[in-house]
Structures are given as structure tokens and as C-alpha cells.
Design a protein around this motif. Structure first.
Motif, PDB file in Angstrom:
ATOM      1  N   LEU A 117      30.599 -27.931  29.811  1.00 19.41           N
ATOM      2  CA  LEU A 117      31.413 -26.803  29.378  1.00 19.41           C
ATOM      3  C   LEU A 117      32.904 -27.024  29.525  1.00 19.41           C
ATOM      4  O   LEU A 117      33.691 -26.284  28.929  1.00 19.41           O
ATOM      5  CB  LEU A 117      31.018 -25.543  30.164  1.00 19.41           C
ATOM      6  CG  LEU A 117      29.584 -25.044  29.958  1.00 19.41           C
ATOM      7  CD1 LEU A 117      29.379 -23.738  30.714  1.00 19.41           C
ATOM      8  CD2 LEU A 117      29.273 -24.861  28.491  1.00 19.41           C
ATOM      9  N   THR A 118      33.328 -27.988  30.315  1.00 25.19           N
ATOM     10  CA  THR A 118      34.756 -28.287  30.461  1.00 25.19           C
ATOM     11  C   THR A 118      35.004 -29.751  30.123  1.00 25.19           C
ATOM     12  O   THR A 118      34.106 -30.582  30.230  1.00 25.19           O
ATOM     13  CB  THR A 118      35.257 -27.999  31.887  1.00 25.19           C
ATOM     14  OG1 THR A 118      34.524 -28.816  32.819  1.00 25.19           O
ATOM     15  CG2 THR A 118      35.072 -26.539  32.245  1.00 25.19           C
ATOM     16  N   TRP A 160      29.802 -21.373  22.930  1.00 26.73           N
ATOM     17  CA  TRP A 160      30.792 -20.948  23.919  1.00 26.73           C
ATOM     18  C   TRP A 160      32.168 -20.806  23.288  1.00 26.73           C
ATOM     19  O   TRP A 160      32.528 -21.557  22.372  1.00 26.73           O
ATOM     20  CB  TRP A 160      30.861 -21.950  25.068  1.00 26.73           C
ATOM     21  CG  TRP A 160      29.624 -21.966  25.909  1.00 26.73           C
ATOM     22  CD1 TRP A 160      28.488 -22.688  25.679  1.00 26.73           C
ATOM     23  CD2 TRP A 160      29.379 -21.189  27.081  1.00 26.73           C
ATOM     24  NE1 TRP A 160      27.554 -22.424  26.639  1.00 26.73           N
ATOM     25  CE2 TRP A 160      28.070 -21.508  27.523  1.00 26.73           C
ATOM     26  CE3 TRP A 160      30.127 -20.276  27.807  1.00 26.73           C
ATOM     27  CZ2 TRP A 160      27.500 -20.942  28.658  1.00 26.73           C
ATOM     28  CZ3 TRP A 160      29.567 -19.705  28.945  1.00 26.73           C
ATOM     29  CH2 TRP A 160      28.271 -20.033  29.361  1.00 26.73           C
ATOM     30  N   SER A 161      32.948 -19.858  23.803  1.00 27.98           N
ATOM     31  CA  SER A 161      34.325 -19.662  23.367  1.00 27.98           C
ATOM     32  C   SER A 161      35.226 -20.736  23.951  1.00 27.98           C
ATOM     33  O   SER A 161      34.811 -21.528  24.800  1.00 27.98           O
ATOM     34  CB  SER A 161      34.822 -18.288  23.830  1.00 27.98           C
ATOM     35  OG  SER A 161      34.963 -18.291  25.259  1.00 27.98           O
ATOM     36  N   ASP A 162      36.481 -20.742  23.519  1.00 22.94           N
ATOM     37  CA  ASP A 162      37.478 -21.587  24.154  1.00 22.94           C
ATOM     38  C   ASP A 162      37.772 -21.075  25.561  1.00 22.94           C
ATOM     39  O   ASP A 162      37.511 -19.906  25.891  1.00 22.94           O
ATOM     40  CB  ASP A 162      38.772 -21.589  23.340  1.00 22.94           C
ATOM     41  CG  ASP A 162      38.596 -22.255  21.985  1.00 22.94           C
ATOM     42  OD1 ASP A 162      37.716 -23.133  21.867  1.00 22.94           O
ATOM     43  OD2 ASP A 162      39.340 -21.887  21.052  1.00 22.94           O
ATOM     44  N   GLU A 163      38.346 -21.934  26.384  1.00 17.66           N
ATOM     45  CA  GLU A 163      38.709 -21.542  27.747  1.00 17.66           C
ATOM     46  C   GLU A 163      39.915 -20.605  27.744  1.00 17.66           C
ATOM     47  O   GLU A 163      40.768 -20.670  26.861  1.00 17.66           O
ATOM     48  CB  GLU A 163      39.034 -22.788  28.567  1.00 17.66           C
ATOM     49  CG  GLU A 163      37.872 -23.744  28.679  1.00 17.66           C
ATOM     50  CD  GLU A 163      38.279 -25.114  29.175  1.00 17.66           C
ATOM     51  OE1 GLU A 163      37.395 -25.971  29.288  1.00 17.66           O
ATOM     52  OE2 GLU A 163      39.486 -25.328  29.433  1.00 17.66           O
ATOM     53  N   MET A 164      39.983 -19.750  28.754  1.00 19.46           N
ATOM     54  CA  MET A 164      41.114 -18.851  28.932  1.00 19.46           C
ATOM     55  C   MET A 164      41.601 -18.963  30.371  1.00 19.46           C
ATOM     56  O   MET A 164      40.818 -18.880  31.304  1.00 19.46           O
ATOM     57  CB  MET A 164      40.699 -17.406  28.635  1.00 19.46           C
ATOM     58  CG  MET A 164      41.796 -16.386  28.799  1.00 19.46           C
ATOM     59  SD  MET A 164      41.177 -14.678  28.587  1.00 19.46           S
ATOM     60  CE  MET A 164      40.568 -14.765  26.909  1.00 19.46           C
ATOM     61  N   TYR A 190      40.057 -20.274  35.507  1.00 20.43           N
ATOM     62  CA  TYR A 190      39.770 -20.309  34.073  1.00 20.43           C
ATOM     63  C   TYR A 190      38.455 -19.587  33.806  1.00 20.43           C
ATOM     64  O   TYR A 190      37.618 -19.406  34.696  1.00 20.43           O
ATOM     65  CB  TYR A 190      39.694 -21.750  33.579  1.00 20.43           C
ATOM     66  CG  TYR A 190      41.051 -22.385  33.404  1.00 20.43           C
ATOM     67  CD1 TYR A 190      41.619 -22.507  32.142  1.00 20.43           C
ATOM     68  CD2 TYR A 190      41.769 -22.854  34.500  1.00 20.43           C
ATOM     69  CE1 TYR A 190      42.865 -23.078  31.976  1.00 20.43           C
ATOM     70  CE2 TYR A 190      43.017 -23.426  34.346  1.00 20.43           C
ATOM     71  CZ  TYR A 190      43.563 -23.534  33.083  1.00 20.43           C
ATOM     72  OH  TYR A 190      44.797 -24.096  32.911  1.00 20.43           O
ATOM     73  N   TYR A 191      38.286 -19.211  32.537  1.00 22.62           N
ATOM     74  CA  TYR A 191      37.168 -18.360  32.135  1.00 22.62           C
ATOM     75  C   TYR A 191      36.731 -18.735  30.728  1.00 22.62           C
ATOM     76  O   TYR A 191      37.542 -19.145  29.897  1.00 22.62           O
ATOM     77  CB  TYR A 191      37.656 -16.913  32.184  1.00 22.62           C
ATOM     78  CG  TYR A 191      36.884 -15.901  31.374  1.00 22.62           C
ATOM     79  CD1 TYR A 191      35.875 -15.153  31.960  1.00 22.62           C
ATOM     80  CD2 TYR A 191      37.194 -15.663  30.035  1.00 22.62           C
ATOM     81  CE1 TYR A 191      35.187 -14.194  31.229  1.00 22.62           C
ATOM     82  CE2 TYR A 191      36.513 -14.708  29.301  1.00 22.62           C
ATOM     83  CZ  TYR A 191      35.511 -13.982  29.899  1.00 22.62           C
ATOM     84  OH  TYR A 191      34.836 -13.046  29.183  1.00 22.62           O
ATOM     85  N   LYS A 192      35.437 -18.627  30.463  1.00 19.38           N
ATOM     86  CA  LYS A 192      34.951 -18.696  29.093  1.00 19.38           C
ATOM     87  C   LYS A 192      33.678 -17.877  28.968  1.00 19.38           C
ATOM     88  O   LYS A 192      33.056 -17.537  29.971  1.00 19.38           O
ATOM     89  CB  LYS A 192      34.781 -20.133  28.604  1.00 19.38           C
ATOM     90  CG  LYS A 192      33.664 -20.921  29.201  1.00 19.38           C
ATOM     91  CD  LYS A 192      33.786 -22.410  28.826  1.00 19.38           C
ATOM     92  CE  LYS A 192      33.975 -22.665  27.355  1.00 19.38           C
ATOM     93  NZ  LYS A 192      34.146 -24.095  27.034  1.00 19.38           N
ATOM     94  N   ARG A 193      33.307 -17.573  27.728  1.00 21.94           N
ATOM     95  CA  ARG A 193      32.168 -16.687  27.506  1.00 21.94           C
ATOM     96  C   ARG A 193      31.298 -17.210  26.386  1.00 21.94           C
ATOM     97  O   ARG A 193      31.744 -17.979  25.532  1.00 21.94           O
ATOM     98  CB  ARG A 193      32.644 -15.264  27.171  1.00 21.94           C
ATOM     99  CG  ARG A 193      33.292 -15.132  25.817  1.00 21.94           C
ATOM    100  CD  ARG A 193      34.094 -13.853  25.672  1.00 21.94           C
ATOM    101  NE  ARG A 193      33.325 -12.651  25.712  1.00 21.94           N
ATOM    102  CZ  ARG A 193      32.803 -12.054  24.653  1.00 21.94           C
ATOM    103  NH1 ARG A 193      32.966 -12.566  23.440  1.00 21.94           N
ATOM    104  NH2 ARG A 193      32.128 -10.938  24.779  1.00 21.94           N
ATOM    105  N   SER A 194      30.044 -16.777  26.422  1.00 26.33           N
ATOM    106  CA  SER A 194      29.089 -17.077  25.364  1.00 26.33           C
ATOM    107  C   SER A 194      28.518 -15.770  24.849  1.00 26.33           C
ATOM    108  O   SER A 194      28.095 -14.930  25.644  1.00 26.33           O
ATOM    109  CB  SER A 194      27.962 -17.967  25.887  1.00 26.33           C
ATOM    110  OG  SER A 194      26.894 -18.016  24.949  1.00 26.33           O
TER     111      SER A 194
END
Length: 229
Positions: free
Chosen positions: A136-137, A181-185, A170-174
């Protein structure tokens, strides 16, 4: 008056004894010569759906830290055999779990690619079979201490990362239980260390807490999203 005092303390003792009696004795879930390690942050390493419990941990019994899983179908009275979830050339550790019905989601830190990254896998049949690992990263710094939760099919994760020269969250969501998965925030931005995130989702509300030393002492911080992150 003495009788009243006696009855009061007797009732208090009975209440305290009853409260203590609500907890059963310890149950040993692992038994090998290596260390069995849960997450070091506040991430959940146990989840449930009704009377079915699921738990994950990192274990070095095979000469390398890997993620293991086990399940109980009767509220923890008995447990199935350990299941190894990873087979990495590096180390896999700091796991976190989320359970919803037959969907079981697991994330962890892994350095199989020469750098510490966040990995994810899922089961759609209550832990019987598992998907392949998903990375994921992807950056040259350390991504560490992940936490996971979900609301419906929306899965959210948070972790700490020092890609910008400082530990930030950092955060991301599905939107589909981890299929995409979305881009990282980036959630924090200050000169002090932001670390050890824990995350919770309920409906459209997402809450994240973490440890931060911006005020000269390590304190607990929180932020919230009201639109699913």
C-alpha cells in the motif's frame, strides 16, 4: 449506625468481588520458543463477529518475523491452529486487524523490498482463505505502525512516515473492502514527531488519535473527518 456501615462495606465488597469475577483467567494463545508480538501502537490485533474471534500477531518461530493468525468460533473457549499469513524474505510485524461479517482485513509493516512499507491482505470467508499480499505504500522512507478500521465497505488506514524528513501521519482509504485504494493523504504537518496512530470509523465519521510532542511533551492528539475521510 455501625450496622449500616457494616452493610455498606459488605455490599461494596460483594460488588467489587462480582466485578473481578467477571474476568476469567488468562488463556495462552501461542506456544513456541520465539517471541509472539502484537502491535506496539494502539492498533487492534483482535476483532469479532458475533461469537467468532480473529487475532493476529508477529512471530519469529521460523527464523524470521512473520504474521500469524488464529480464530475461535466459540467466543474464545477454544481456538484453531495458527495460520501463517506471510512468507517474506524480510520481516513482517506490527499487524492490525478489522473484522466485519466474513470479511477479515489485515495490515502490517514489511521490509521484504529493502524498505519498510505497509502491506495488506484480506479474507472473504472468515479467515479460511486469503488474498495475495498488497503493497500500500511506496517511498524511500520508513512507513510504520499501521492502524485499520472500516465502516461498511469503506476501509481506512493510517500510519506514520518520515518521507519528508520528519515523522508525520498519513492516511488512505478503500471504497470496496480493500480491492482498490485512494492516493495517500498527509494528515499532520509540524516540526515535532507525530507517531503511533490509532483509527476508528463509524458511519461518515473517522477519528484518528496519535502521540505528538509539539508542545514540549508527548501528548495525545485527535482529529476527525465528518465525510468518510
Amino acid at each position: 449506625m455501625k450496622l449500616i456501615k457494616f452493610l455498606f462495606f459488605a455490599l461494596l465488597f460483594c460488588f467489587q468481588a462480582g466485578t473481578i469475577a467477571q474476568w476469567e483467567s488468562d488463556t495462552r494463545l501461542t506456544n513456541n520458543s520465539s517471541q509472539s508480538l502484537p502491535a506496539y501502537n494502539n492498533a487492534k490485533t483482535i476483532g469479532s463477529d458475533g461469537s467468532t474471534l480473529h487475532t493476529v500477531w508477529a512471530d519469529g518461530r521460523d527464523g524470521n518475523l512473520e504474521i500469524y493468525y488464529k480464530r475461535s468460533a466459540n467466543s474464545g473457549v477454544s481456538w484453531n491452529a495458527d495460520i501463517r499469513l506471510t512468507n517474506s524474505t524480510g520481516s513482517s510485524y506490527y499487524p492490525a486487524i478489522h473484522v466485519s461479517g466474513n470479511t477479515v482485513l489485515v495490515i502490517w509493516t514489511d521490509n521484504r523490498d529493502g524498505n519498510y512499507e505497509i502491506y495488506f491482505k484480506r479474507s472473504d470467508d472468515g479467515g479460511n482463505t486469503w488474498s495475495a499480499d498488497t503493497r500500500l505504500t511506496n517511498n524511500a522512507s520508513v512507513s510504520d505502525y499501521p492502524s485499520i478500521d472500516a465502516s461498511g465497505s469503506i476501509v481506512i488506514i493510517a500510519w506514520q512516515d518520515n518521507r519528508d524528513g520528519n515523522w508525520e501521519l498519513y492516511y488512505k482509504r478503500s471504497p470496496d473492502n480493500g480491492l482498490s485504494w485512494s492516493d495517500e493523504m498527509r494528515l499532520t504537518n509540524n516540526s515535532s514527531v507525530s507517531e503511533l496512530p490509532a483509527i476508528c470509523a463509524e458511519g461518515n465519521f473517522v477519528y484518528i488519535t496519535w502521540c505528538n510532542s509539539r508542545d514540549g511533551n508527548k501528548e495525545k492528539k485527535k482529529k476527525k473527518s465528518v465525510n468518510g475521510g
